[in-house]
Design a protein around this motif. Structure first.
Motif, short mmCIF file in Angstrom:
data_model
loop_
_atom_site.label_atom_id
_atom_site.label_comp_id
_atom_site.label_asym_id
_atom_site.label_seq_id
_atom_site.Cartn_x
_atom_site.Cartn_y
_atom_site.Cartn_z
N SER A 141 -0.30 8.02 -1.10
CA SER A 141 -0.85 9.20 -0.44
C SER A 141 -2.37 9.19 -0.53
O SER A 141 -2.95 8.67 -1.48
CB SER A 141 -0.29 10.47 -1.08
OG SER A 141 -0.61 10.53 -2.46
N GLY A 142 -3.02 9.74 0.47
CA GLY A 142 -4.47 9.81 0.47
C GLY A 142 -5.15 8.66 1.18
O GLY A 142 -6.38 8.57 1.20
N GLY A 143 -4.35 7.74 1.73
CA GLY A 143 -4.93 6.65 2.51
C GLY A 143 -5.22 5.40 1.72
O GLY A 143 -5.54 4.35 2.29
N GLY A 144 -5.12 5.46 0.39
CA GLY A 144 -5.33 4.27 -0.43
C GLY A 144 -4.01 3.63 -0.79
O GLY A 144 -3.00 3.83 -0.12
N GLY A 145 -4.03 2.83 -1.86
CA GLY A 145 -2.81 2.16 -2.26
C GLY A 145 -2.99 1.41 -3.56
O GLY A 145 -3.98 1.58 -4.27
N VAL A 146 -2.02 0.57 -3.87
CA VAL A 146 -2.02 -0.25 -5.07
C VAL A 146 -1.85 -1.71 -4.67
O VAL A 146 -1.02 -2.02 -3.82
CB VAL A 146 -0.90 0.17 -6.03
CG1 VAL A 146 -0.87 -0.74 -7.26
CG2 VAL A 146 -1.06 1.62 -6.46
N LEU A 147 -2.64 -2.57 -5.29
CA LEU A 147 -2.55 -4.01 -5.02
C LEU A 147 -1.97 -4.68 -6.27
O LEU A 147 -2.65 -4.88 -7.27
CB LEU A 147 -3.93 -4.58 -4.70
CG LEU A 147 -3.95 -6.05 -4.24
CD1 LEU A 147 -3.28 -6.19 -2.87
CD2 LEU A 147 -5.39 -6.57 -4.17
N ASN A 148 -0.68 -5.02 -6.19
CA ASN A 148 -0.01 -5.72 -7.28
C ASN A 148 -0.20 -7.23 -7.10
O ASN A 148 -0.12 -7.74 -5.98
CB ASN A 148 1.47 -5.37 -7.31
CG ASN A 148 1.70 -3.90 -7.63
OD1 ASN A 148 1.10 -3.36 -8.56
ND2 ASN A 148 2.54 -3.23 -6.85
N GLN A 149 -0.44 -7.93 -8.21
CA GLN A 149 -0.81 -9.34 -8.15
C GLN A 149 0.06 -10.16 -9.09
O GLN A 149 0.41 -9.70 -10.17
CB GLN A 149 -2.29 -9.49 -8.55
CG GLN A 149 -3.20 -8.55 -7.77
CD GLN A 149 -4.55 -8.35 -8.45
OE1 GLN A 149 -5.02 -9.20 -9.21
NE2 GLN A 149 -5.19 -7.22 -8.17
N VAL A 150 0.38 -11.39 -8.67
CA VAL A 150 1.18 -12.28 -9.51
C VAL A 150 0.73 -13.71 -9.29
O VAL A 150 0.37 -14.10 -8.17
CB VAL A 150 2.69 -12.13 -9.20
CG1 VAL A 150 3.00 -12.49 -7.76
CG2 VAL A 150 3.52 -12.98 -10.15
N VAL A 151 0.73 -14.50 -10.36
CA VAL A 151 0.40 -15.93 -10.27
C VAL A 151 1.47 -16.73 -10.99
O VAL A 151 1.77 -16.48 -12.16
CB VAL A 151 -0.98 -16.24 -10.88
CG1 VAL A 151 -1.27 -17.75 -10.77
CG2 VAL A 151 -2.07 -15.45 -10.20
N ASP A 152 2.06 -17.69 -10.28
CA ASP A 152 2.96 -18.68 -10.85
C ASP A 152 2.16 -19.96 -10.97
O ASP A 152 1.75 -20.55 -9.97
CB ASP A 152 4.17 -18.86 -9.90
CG ASP A 152 5.14 -19.94 -10.38
OD1 ASP A 152 4.75 -20.79 -11.21
OD2 ASP A 152 6.28 -19.94 -9.88
N ARG A 153 1.91 -20.41 -12.20
CA ARG A 153 1.06 -21.58 -12.43
C ARG A 153 1.85 -22.87 -12.54
O ARG A 153 1.30 -23.92 -12.90
CB ARG A 153 0.22 -21.37 -13.69
CG ARG A 153 -0.76 -20.22 -13.57
CD ARG A 153 -1.42 -19.91 -14.90
NE ARG A 153 -0.43 -19.41 -15.86
CZ ARG A 153 -0.71 -19.17 -17.14
NH1 ARG A 153 -1.91 -19.42 -17.60
NH2 ARG A 153 0.21 -18.71 -17.95
N GLY A 154 3.12 -22.84 -12.22
CA GLY A 154 3.91 -24.05 -12.21
C GLY A 154 4.41 -24.45 -13.58
O GLY A 154 4.01 -23.91 -14.61
#
Length: 226
Positions: A69-82
């Motif tokens: 709500s409010g026009g923004g958001g959440v940026l969830n991040q993930v890294v698989d390094r092998g």
């Protein structure tokens, strides 16, 4: 390959996991945005998934933006390094185990900026149907729910289309995982590297190699041969 068989017979992605085995079991579904598709309808919040493959055996990373709500958001991040074992070298345990995760709030201005950069990159345009992407190569797959409609597209390095990407610097600046992007190989080497080669002696250290293809409404198939 064992890792390939796991991917090919994978399960549906239902959300973040805490171990690399579960993540890889659902990797194809994750790339295909199956969970996003199931939540996409008229009036649904904007959701974007931007996945970078930097040779799957070395690094794959994803950014999931979810509008709030409010026009923004959440940026969830993930890294698989092998995972790499053996080969006569000591095991690097920093590359084994749980994926690296982080999260960052994105304000309304940042969300508008990300959307504009994605639009400038052609994300919301018709997909490049027939584009083939090899797990040993470098590419982006972007999916999401935009204006109530599901989309999926791809960008393979090296190509003019890849060179036209505009959202990468934004994601790098927003990244909180602490894991660097892999260095892009020279174009000629990248073309040579992104090929599946016969491997008759399958070991835990065998290279994972598979092809995916961009279709008109998602990914099409998974194969081990060029």
């Amino acid at each position: 390959m064992v890792a390939l068989a796991v991917l090919a017979a994978g399960c549906s992605y239902r959300g973040p996991t805490d171990d690399i085995v579960s993540q890889r079991l659902t990797w194809f579904s994750y790339l295909n945005g199956d969970d996003i598709r199931g939540l996409c309808f008229s009036g649904a919040p904007e959701r974007y998934r931007l996945v970078y493959n930097g040779d799957f055996d070395i690094q794959a990373r994803g950014y999931d933006y979810v509008e709030t709500s409010g026009g923004g958001g959440v940026l969830n991040q993930v890294v698989d390094r092998g995972i790499t074992f053996g080969g006569g070298q000591p095991v690097d345990f920093t590359r084994v185990g749980a994926p690296i995760r982080a999260s960052m709030p994105i304000g309304a201005d940042g969300a508008a900026r990300l959307k504009a950069l994605m639009r400038a990159s052609g994300v919301f345009d018709p997909p490049p149907v027939g584009l083939r992407l090899n797990s040993r190569g470098h590419y982006w797959i972007v999916s999401g729910c935009h204006d109530g409609r599901f989309f999926l597209t791809g960008y393979r390095y090296p190509s003019d289309r890849y060179d036209g990407l505009r959202f990468v610097a934004f994601l790098q600046a927003a990244d909180r995982t602490g894991v660097r992007y892999p260095t892009l190989p020279a174009p000629g080497r990248a073309r040579f590297q992104a090929r599946c080669r016969p491997n008759t002696e399958q070991t835990v250290n065998s290279q994972t190699c598979f092809w995916q293809e961009i279709g008109p409404d998602g990914l099409v198939g998974i194969a081990t041969a060029d």
